[in-house]
Design a protein around this motif. Structure first.
Motif, PDB file in Angstrom:
ATOM      1  N   ASP A  85     -43.236   1.387 -12.154  1.00  0.00           N
ATOM      2  CA  ASP A  85     -41.996   1.499 -11.396  1.00  0.00           C
ATOM      3  C   ASP A  85     -42.247   1.799  -9.920  1.00  0.00           C
ATOM      4  N   SER A  86     -43.407   1.397  -9.429  1.00  0.00           N
ATOM      5  CA  SER A  86     -43.695   1.581  -8.002  1.00  0.00           C
ATOM      6  C   SER A  86     -44.721   0.544  -7.565  1.00  0.00           C
ATOM      7  N   ALA A  87     -44.747   0.274  -6.269  1.00  0.00           N
ATOM      8  CA  ALA A  87     -45.722  -0.677  -5.730  1.00  0.00           C
ATOM      9  C   ALA A  87     -47.134  -0.123  -5.825  1.00  0.00           C
ATOM     10  N   GLU A  88     -47.263   1.186  -5.698  1.00  0.00           N
ATOM     11  CA  GLU A  88     -48.587   1.787  -5.773  1.00  0.00           C
ATOM     12  C   GLU A  88     -49.172   1.614  -7.171  1.00  0.00           C
ATOM     13  N   ALA A  89     -48.363   1.843  -8.207  1.00  0.00           N
ATOM     14  CA  ALA A  89     -48.860   1.679  -9.575  1.00  0.00           C
ATOM     15  C   ALA A  89     -49.193   0.222  -9.867  1.00  0.00           C
ATOM     16  N   ALA A  90     -48.390  -0.702  -9.338  1.00  0.00           N
ATOM     17  CA  ALA A  90     -48.676  -2.126  -9.547  1.00  0.00           C
ATOM     18  C   ALA A  90     -49.981  -2.520  -8.873  1.00  0.00           C
ATOM     19  N   ALA A  91     -50.220  -2.015  -7.653  1.00  0.00           N
ATOM     20  CA  ALA A  91     -51.460  -2.334  -6.953  1.00  0.00           C
ATOM     21  C   ALA A  91     -52.667  -1.762  -7.689  1.00  0.00           C
ATOM     22  N   ALA A  92     -52.530  -0.551  -8.252  1.00  0.00           N
ATOM     23  CA  ALA A  92     -53.639   0.062  -8.988  1.00  0.00           C
ATOM     24  C   ALA A  92     -53.977  -0.757 -10.236  1.00  0.00           C
ATOM     25  N   LEU A 101     -48.030 -10.558 -12.147  1.00  0.00           N
ATOM     26  CA  LEU A 101     -47.089  -9.567 -11.626  1.00  0.00           C
ATOM     27  C   LEU A 101     -45.668 -10.040 -11.955  1.00  0.00           C
ATOM     28  N   LEU A 102     -45.014  -9.341 -12.862  1.00  0.00           N
ATOM     29  CA  LEU A 102     -43.643  -9.658 -13.259  1.00  0.00           C
ATOM     30  C   LEU A 102     -42.702  -8.676 -12.567  1.00  0.00           C
ATOM     31  N   ILE A 103     -41.872  -9.191 -11.676  1.00  0.00           N
ATOM     32  CA  ILE A 103     -40.989  -8.340 -10.862  1.00  0.00           C
ATOM     33  C   ILE A 103     -39.556  -8.581 -11.324  1.00  0.00           C
ATOM     34  N   THR A 104     -38.912  -7.542 -11.865  1.00  0.00           N
ATOM     35  CA  THR A 104     -37.528  -7.647 -12.332  1.00  0.00           C
ATOM     36  C   THR A 104     -36.557  -6.832 -11.493  1.00  0.00           C
ATOM     37  N   ASP A 105     -37.048  -5.927 -10.660  1.00  0.00           N
ATOM     38  CA  ASP A 105     -36.155  -5.105  -9.838  1.00  0.00           C
ATOM     39  C   ASP A 105     -36.985  -4.493  -8.704  1.00  0.00           C
ATOM     40  N   THR A 106     -36.473  -4.625  -7.496  1.00  0.00           N
ATOM     41  CA  THR A 106     -37.168  -4.033  -6.348  1.00  0.00           C
ATOM     42  C   THR A 106     -36.360  -2.913  -5.704  1.00  0.00           C
ATOM     43  N   THR A 107     -35.339  -2.423  -6.424  1.00  0.00           N
ATOM     44  CA  THR A 107     -34.571  -1.303  -5.895  1.00  0.00           C
ATOM     45  C   THR A 107     -35.459  -0.067  -5.830  1.00  0.00           C
ATOM     46  N   LEU A 114     -45.571  -5.011  -2.589  1.00  0.00           N
ATOM     47  CA  LEU A 114     -45.697  -5.896  -3.739  1.00  0.00           C
ATOM     48  C   LEU A 114     -46.173  -7.282  -3.320  1.00  0.00           C
ATOM     49  N   SER A 115     -45.695  -7.749  -2.166  1.00  0.00           N
ATOM     50  CA  SER A 115     -46.086  -9.086  -1.714  1.00  0.00           C
ATOM     51  C   SER A 115     -47.564  -9.171  -1.364  1.00  0.00           C
ATOM     52  N   GLU A 116     -48.199  -8.052  -1.108  1.00  0.00           N
ATOM     53  CA  GLU A 116     -49.622  -8.047  -0.742  1.00  0.00           C
ATOM     54  C   GLU A 116     -50.536  -8.046  -1.959  1.00  0.00           C
ATOM     55  N   ILE A 117     -49.972  -7.910  -3.156  1.00  0.00           N
ATOM     56  CA  ILE A 117     -50.788  -7.919  -4.375  1.00  0.00           C
ATOM     57  C   ILE A 117     -51.126  -9.365  -4.715  1.00  0.00           C
ATOM     58  N   PRO A 118     -52.406  -9.707  -4.840  1.00  0.00           N
ATOM     59  CA  PRO A 118     -52.778 -11.102  -5.134  1.00  0.00           C
ATOM     60  C   PRO A 118     -52.516 -11.454  -6.595  1.00  0.00           C
ATOM     61  N   GLY A 119     -52.552 -12.758  -6.864  1.00  0.00           N
ATOM     62  CA  GLY A 119     -52.404 -13.219  -8.239  1.00  0.00           C
ATOM     63  C   GLY A 119     -51.082 -13.937  -8.464  1.00  0.00           C
ATOM     64  N   ASP A 120     -50.851 -14.318  -9.715  1.00  0.00           N
ATOM     65  CA  ASP A 120     -49.613 -15.010 -10.089  1.00  0.00           C
ATOM     66  C   ASP A 120     -48.438 -14.035 -10.091  1.00  0.00           C
ATOM     67  N   ARG A 121     -47.261 -14.590  -9.771  1.00  0.00           N
ATOM     68  CA  ARG A 121     -46.060 -13.766  -9.744  1.00  0.00           C
ATOM     69  C   ARG A 121     -44.936 -14.489 -10.486  1.00  0.00           C
ATOM     70  N   LEU A 122     -44.133 -13.697 -11.209  1.00  0.00           N
ATOM     71  CA  LEU A 122     -42.900 -14.183 -11.802  1.00  0.00           C
ATOM     72  C   LEU A 122     -41.783 -13.278 -11.300  1.00  0.00           C
ATOM     73  N   ILE A 123     -40.898 -13.836 -10.497  1.00  0.00           N
ATOM     74  CA  ILE A 123     -39.819 -13.066  -9.862  1.00  0.00           C
ATOM     75  C   ILE A 123     -38.516 -13.440 -10.564  1.00  0.00           C
ATOM     76  N   VAL A 124     -37.829 -12.442 -11.058  1.00  0.00           N
ATOM     77  CA  VAL A 124     -36.595 -12.652 -11.818  1.00  0.00           C
ATOM     78  C   VAL A 124     -35.415 -12.218 -10.963  1.00  0.00           C
ATOM     79  N   GLY A 125     -34.552 -13.186 -10.584  1.00  0.00           N
ATOM     80  CA  GLY A 125     -33.377 -12.881  -9.790  1.00  0.00           C
ATOM     81  C   GLY A 125     -33.625 -13.040  -8.302  1.00  0.00           C
ATOM     82  N   ASP A 126     -32.571 -12.810  -7.549  1.00  0.00           N
ATOM     83  CA  ASP A 126     -32.627 -12.941  -6.083  1.00  0.00           C
ATOM     84  C   ASP A 126     -33.126 -11.625  -5.497  1.00  0.00           C
ATOM     85  N   LEU A 127     -34.447 -11.417  -5.489  1.00  0.00           N
ATOM     86  CA  LEU A 127     -35.039 -10.147  -5.090  1.00  0.00           C
ATOM     87  C   LEU A 127     -35.930 -10.344  -3.857  1.00  0.00           C
ATOM     88  N   SER A 128     -35.409 -10.167  -2.693  1.00  0.00           N
ATOM     89  CA  SER A 128     -36.204 -10.232  -1.457  1.00  0.00           C
ATOM     90  C   SER A 128     -37.124 -11.443  -1.465  1.00  0.00           C
TER      91      SER A 128
END
Length: 391
Positions: A85-92, A101-107, A114-128
């Motif tokens: 539930d944080s960018a720091e945990a995702a980067a770790a 990287l599955l992103i469902t909420d960026t609130t 998050l955008s600086e984390i390399p690799g594949d991404r799946l973005i769900v919804g209109d999130l930045s």
């Protein structure tokens, strides 16, 4: 209604129907027990544990809006699913190896990190999307969520077939693949970038516990996420930082009550009312009457007259009046019980001096058309009887 009468010679009677006091004495225990049961139910609803709010697309949430079922399917296929539930945990997590990287909420989450984390991404919804998926834009209007065909060559969509898609209408960059047409764009856009493959879906309802078993929703979700890589699932923090808003006032006790208490009170009032009505109308034990029962003739006549009037039975009332008059006058005229109508009319006309046609119409004519005619008939028959009695 039960009636108790006194022995012969005493014509008084009195009602034994239950009064309000006697009804309360006989049913107060039941009413009080019912009230206690209802009160216990209301307190259980108000003070009992309330279900927590659902967390949309959360892999640990079992509600309709959660994605617990999808996460379990992925784990059954050997895919590691880590909820963060944080960018720091995702980067770790991503630092340990190549992951999806599955992103469902960026609130309350730093989308730039998050955008600086390399690799594949799946973005769900209109999130930045301008930060997480540069080059992908959205149309102002949303597309209706419904079952749609992929209409593209993306292997994950072709293998899944129709899916419950819609939401944000997406437009991809040059060279991107758009699937599931919606409006002037698509509900799914996928393109390759320097760090991997970025896939954006307009809405994630097809991944929820409610919709996962419909159409090809489960297949599409598994094809997009279950690529063999470990999954870092980014969700909204459970305890986000509180923001102090200007002008925030203290709420009253009524504002803090749950919204269901009003309906609970309504149900309690209805239950108590039904119980009181049910028990309050119960009659007491049967009362034994002591015979003979003396009922005044006037009461019987008045009661029968009211019944005739209530049912507008003028014909039957007129027949009763005529039959009684004929039975009483026949012996006074010196006629036998088998005398015909002509003999009775002729004898009455001769005895009273009345017009035979008028006497015949009164005794054997059609029924009165209204109540006034019935009253007039009764008066005329009474007059004939008085004349015969006085002669």
């Amino acid at each position: 209604m039960s009636v108790v009468t006194r022995p012969a010679g005493q014509g008084e009677s009195y009602s034994t129907s239950p009064t309000a006091r006697s009804a309360w004495r006989s049913s107060r225990v039941i009413v009080l027990l019912g009230a206690l049961v209802v009160l216990a139910g209301v307190l259980g609803v108000v003070l009992g544990p309330q279900p927590g709010p659902s967390r949309p697309l959360d892999p640990d949430d079992t509600s309709f809006a959660g994605s617990k079922a999808l996460a379990e399917l992925l784990r059954d296929r050997g895919v590691t699913v880590d909820r963060v539930d944080s960018a720091e945990a995702a980067a770790a997590k991503s630092a340990a190896g190549d992951r999806l990287l599955l992103i469902t909420d960026t609130t309350f989450i730093d989308d730039i990190s998050l955008s600086e984390i390399p690799g594949d991404r799946l973005i769900v919804g209109d999130l930045s999307l301008g930060v997480l998926a540069p080059g992908v834009s959205t149309e102002p209007e949303q597309a209706r969520l419904r079952s749609r065909e992929p209409a593209c060559r993306l292997p994950a969509a072709v293998a899944a077939g129709s899916a419950y898609m819609g939401g944000a209408v997406l437009r991809g960059t040059a060279g991107s693949t758009g699937c599931y047409p919606a409006g002037d764009g698509h509900a799914l856009v996928s393109y390759a970038h320097s760090g991997g493959v970025t896939t954006v879906v307009g809405d994630g309802d097809f991944m929820t516990n409610r919709r996962l078993a419909e159409d090809g929703n489960a297949a599409l979700a598994l094809n997009l996420i279950g690529t063999g890589k470990a999954v870092t699932w980014v969700v909204r923090p459970e305890n986000p930082p509180l923001l102090e808003l200007p002008g925030d006032e203290e709420r009253s006790m009524y504002d803090l009550m749950p919204g269901s208490i009003r309906w609970a009170l309504y149900m309690a009032i209805i239950a108590i009312g039904i119980t009181a009505f049910w028990r309050g109308r119960r009659l007491g034990p049967v009362v034994t009457e002591r015979l003979p029962v003396i009922v005044r003739a006037a009461e019987t006549v008045e009661g029968r007259g009211r019944l005739y009037r209530a049912r507008r039975a003028r014909e039957r009332a007129a027949d009763s009046l005529r039959a009684g008059t004929i039975d009483r006058l026949t012996p006074r005229l010196g006629l036998g019980s088998g005398a015909g109508r002509h003999e009775i009319v002729a004898a009455l006309a001769a005895r009273t001096g009345q017009d035979p046609h008028q006497v015949g119409a009164a005794l054997y004519g059609p029924p009165p058309a209204d109540d006034a005619g019935l009253v007039g008939l009764a008066g005329y028959l009474d007059t004939i009887e008085r004349q015969v009695s006085e002669l």
